[in-house]
Scaffold this active site. Structure first.
Site, PDB file in Angstrom:
ATOM      1  CE  LYS A 286       4.257   4.568   6.094  1.00 49.17           C
ATOM      2  NZ  LYS A 286       3.734   3.374   6.753  1.00 49.17           N
ATOM      3  CG  ASP A 289       6.917  16.970  14.394  1.00 51.35           C
ATOM      4  OD1 ASP A 289       7.400  18.104  14.195  1.00 51.35           O
ATOM      5  OD2 ASP A 289       5.814  16.787  14.923  1.00 51.35           O
TER       6      ASP A 289
HETATM    7  O1  S5P Z   1       4.082   3.379   0.672  1.00 49.94           O
HETATM    8  C1  S5P Z   1       3.826   2.600   1.556  1.00 49.94           C
HETATM    9  C2  S5P Z   1       4.648   2.451   2.662  1.00 49.94           C
HETATM   10  C3  S5P Z   1       4.319   1.516   3.623  1.00 49.94           C
HETATM   11  S1  S5P Z   1       5.439   1.245   4.893  1.00 49.94           S
HETATM   12  N1  S5P Z   1       2.706   1.814   1.491  1.00 49.94           N
HETATM   13  C4  S5P Z   1       2.375   0.909   2.435  1.00 49.94           C
HETATM   14  O2  S5P Z   1       1.366   0.228   2.272  1.00 49.94           O
HETATM   15  N2  S5P Z   1       3.167   0.797   3.546  1.00 49.94           N
HETATM   16  C5  S5P Z   1       2.780  -0.095   4.664  1.00 49.94           C
HETATM   17  O3  S5P Z   1       2.762  -1.431   4.194  1.00 49.94           O
HETATM   18  C6  S5P Z   1       1.383   0.184   5.225  1.00 49.94           C
HETATM   19  O4  S5P Z   1       1.436   1.066   6.314  1.00 49.94           O
HETATM   20  C7  S5P Z   1       0.916  -1.183   5.642  1.00 49.94           C
HETATM   21  O5  S5P Z   1       1.339  -1.445   6.951  1.00 49.94           O
HETATM   22  C8  S5P Z   1       1.628  -2.140   4.703  1.00 49.94           C
HETATM   23  C9  S5P Z   1       0.797  -2.610   3.539  1.00 49.94           C
HETATM   24  O6  S5P Z   1      -0.261  -3.395   3.957  1.00 49.94           O
HETATM   25  P1  S5P Z   1      -1.195  -4.195   2.930  1.00 49.94           P
HETATM   26  O7  S5P Z   1      -2.215  -4.832   3.822  1.00 49.94           O
HETATM   27  O8  S5P Z   1      -1.797  -3.217   1.984  1.00 49.94           O
HETATM   28  O9  S5P Z   1      -0.290  -5.198   2.247  1.00 49.94           O
END
Ligand code: S5P
Length: 459
Positions: A286, A289
């Site tokens: 993510k 910057d």
């Molecule tokens: O909006 C987002 C974008 C991402 S990339 N919401 C998210 O949850 N993620 C990523 O997806 C977050 O950083 C994590 O690595 C994963 C979700 O994990 P979970 O355990 O909640 O399924």
């Protein structure tokens, strides 16, 4: 006012233009309509309102609405003539107070007519209708001043709305030809153009880059559109779970900076796994910057992400320079832009999301798609509809059951995510914290694949 005179007036004021125009999609169009200047011609505006009233006077609407901004003044006049209350949906999402998008007072159960200036794909009308319907209003009818499409009426009626229009493109070209304002040749070219650009054939070229193609091919060969988010903080456990789940995933998503015992050997092993089990690697760094800084973060530091991750995630908040900084010197990597996050209360409003899609379209050689989330199917479907052709929608925050965690994460179910158009689902704890991650990964993969493969073959 006779329709013929109306068409000539629109041509006089420059609202209908013929020639060669480059559209945002890059297509060259032989005509261009822009009704924004109607408001500078009050006599015309008022006549249009009376013409609309004349066509709808036998129907009984409780509310009149116009899609901002162009159609709103004319809808206001229509509402005034009919003595009906006006409603509209604010264009920008409200950031404070009640999160109500609808402006104007109404009673659920009332019937609302939505007016727009032009129609090509019907997307903004449908989106407006969905919002009104969610608030309890009844919407069966749309009215547009100009229907410039080829066959949109049938499509709109298939999804349950009646489309009325004041004038259609064929009538416009006929009248302008009769009045020697366009040539026979132009008339033919216009007809051919509208056939080519219909709602089914959305304008825009296919924006698949090399890595998008690779990912799509792998989805097919592995029969999986599951991305595992392996947010585990030590190498032993990381590879233990990966070992069990790797054959079910098309891509592995990492957060390399959470590994407590990180050593360069971690990357060596990761790459070996990726080759052995045939998955791609997606580092969810993510970046957010200025170009100069992200370049150093991407190429250097201890992780040297550029060397091993096929894809990364990028925020568009800093502006386009971020993509120039990250990818200025490389074309063998790609990214996903964060368009709408899954976390509750995130500040990515509709404008932000739209601008993110525009950025991704412009930098399609290094953008493979978008991270999008919504807790409601309809909202997610709308996001999918806006994604430029060829680019992908990855949906995080996916579990078997919807819900939340204790720090703002929101979940949508596997079924709802894929039915709404997810090209890949991203699942983390739903799999890693399951009693048996292997069984869970298989189940997530199979559930998603069943819906995805049926959806893709029916297109
Ligand atoms: O909006 C987002 C974008 C991402 S990339 N919401 C998210 O949850 N993620 C990523 O997806 C977050 O950083 C994590 O690595 C994963 C979700 O994990 P979970 O355990 O909640 O399924």
């Amino acid at each position: 006012m006779k329709k013929e005179y109306f068409i000539l007036r629109l041509h006089d004021i420059g609202a209908i233009k013929f020639g060669e125009f480059t559209l945002k999609s890059g297509h060259k169009s032989p005509f261009y309509f822009d009704l924004r200047d109607m408001i500078s011609h009050p006599e015309l505006l008022s006549k249009i309102a009376y013409m609309i009233v004349d066509e709808i006077k036998d129907s009984d609407f409780d509310y009149i609405s116009g899609v901002p901004y162009t159609a709103l003044p004319v809808a206001t006049l229509v509402a005034d003539i009919l003595d009906k209350p006006l409603l509209f949906i604010r264009k920008e999402e409200k950031a404070y107070g009640t999160k109500n998008d609808i402006v104007g007072k109404f009673e659920p159960g009332g019937k609302c007519l939505i007016i727009d200036d032009l129609i090509t794909t019907g997307e903004s009308l449908i989106e407006t209708a969905e919002k009104f319907k969610k608030a309890g209003l009844i919407v069966d009818d749309f009215f547009v001043i100009i229907d410039r499409s080829n066959n949109i009426k049938k499509h709109i009626s298939n999804i349950g709305y009646n489309l009325h229009s004041l004038i259609e493109l064929d009538k416009i070209t006929e009248v302008l030809k009769e009045n020697n304002r366009i040539t026979v040749d132009q008339k033919i070219r216009i007809k051919e153009f509208t056939k080519k650009i219909s709602y089914e054939n959305k304008p825009g070229k296919n924006l698949e880059n090399h890595l998008t193609k690779l990912l799509k091919a792998k989805i097919q060969s592995k029969k999986s559109n599951l991305i595992l988010s392996l947010d585990i903080d030590n190498q032993k456990e990381f590879f233990r779970i990966l070992q069990k789940t790797a054959k079910h995933i098309v891509m592995l998503k990492t957060h390399v900076d959470i590994i407590n015992d990180f050593t360069p050997e971690f990357i060596v092993r990761l790459k070996e796994f990726a080759i052995k089990y045939d998955f791609m690697i997606f580092e969810d760094r993510k970046f957010a910057d200025i170009g100069n800084t992200v370049k150093k973060q991407y190429y250097g530091g201890i992780f040297k992400i550029k060397n091993w991750a096929h894809f990364i995630t990028v925020h568009t908040t800093p502006g386009e320079g971020i993509l120039q900084g990250l990818f200025g010197e490389t074309n063998n990597r790609s990214s996903f832009l964060l368009a709408k996050m899954s976390s509750a209360g995130n500040l990515m409003n509709e404008t932000y999301t739209r601008k993110t899609f525009e950025t991704g379209e412009k930098y399609a050689d290094v953008v493979s798609g978008y991270i999008c989330h919504a807790t409601e199917k309809e909202k997610l479907k709308m996001l999918k509809n806006k994604i430029p052709k060829g680019q992908l929608m990855l949906v995080p925050g996916v579990k078997i059951h919807s819900g939340t965690d204790s720090v703002g994460q929101q979940y949508i179910t596997i079924k709802d995510a894929v039915e709404s158009g997810a090209d890949c689902i991203i699942a983390g704890r739903g799999i890693t914290e399951a009693e048996n991650p292997e069984i869970a990964a298989k189940m997530y993969k199979e559930q998603a694949w069943k819906i995805y493969s049926a959806r893709e073959t029916s297109i």
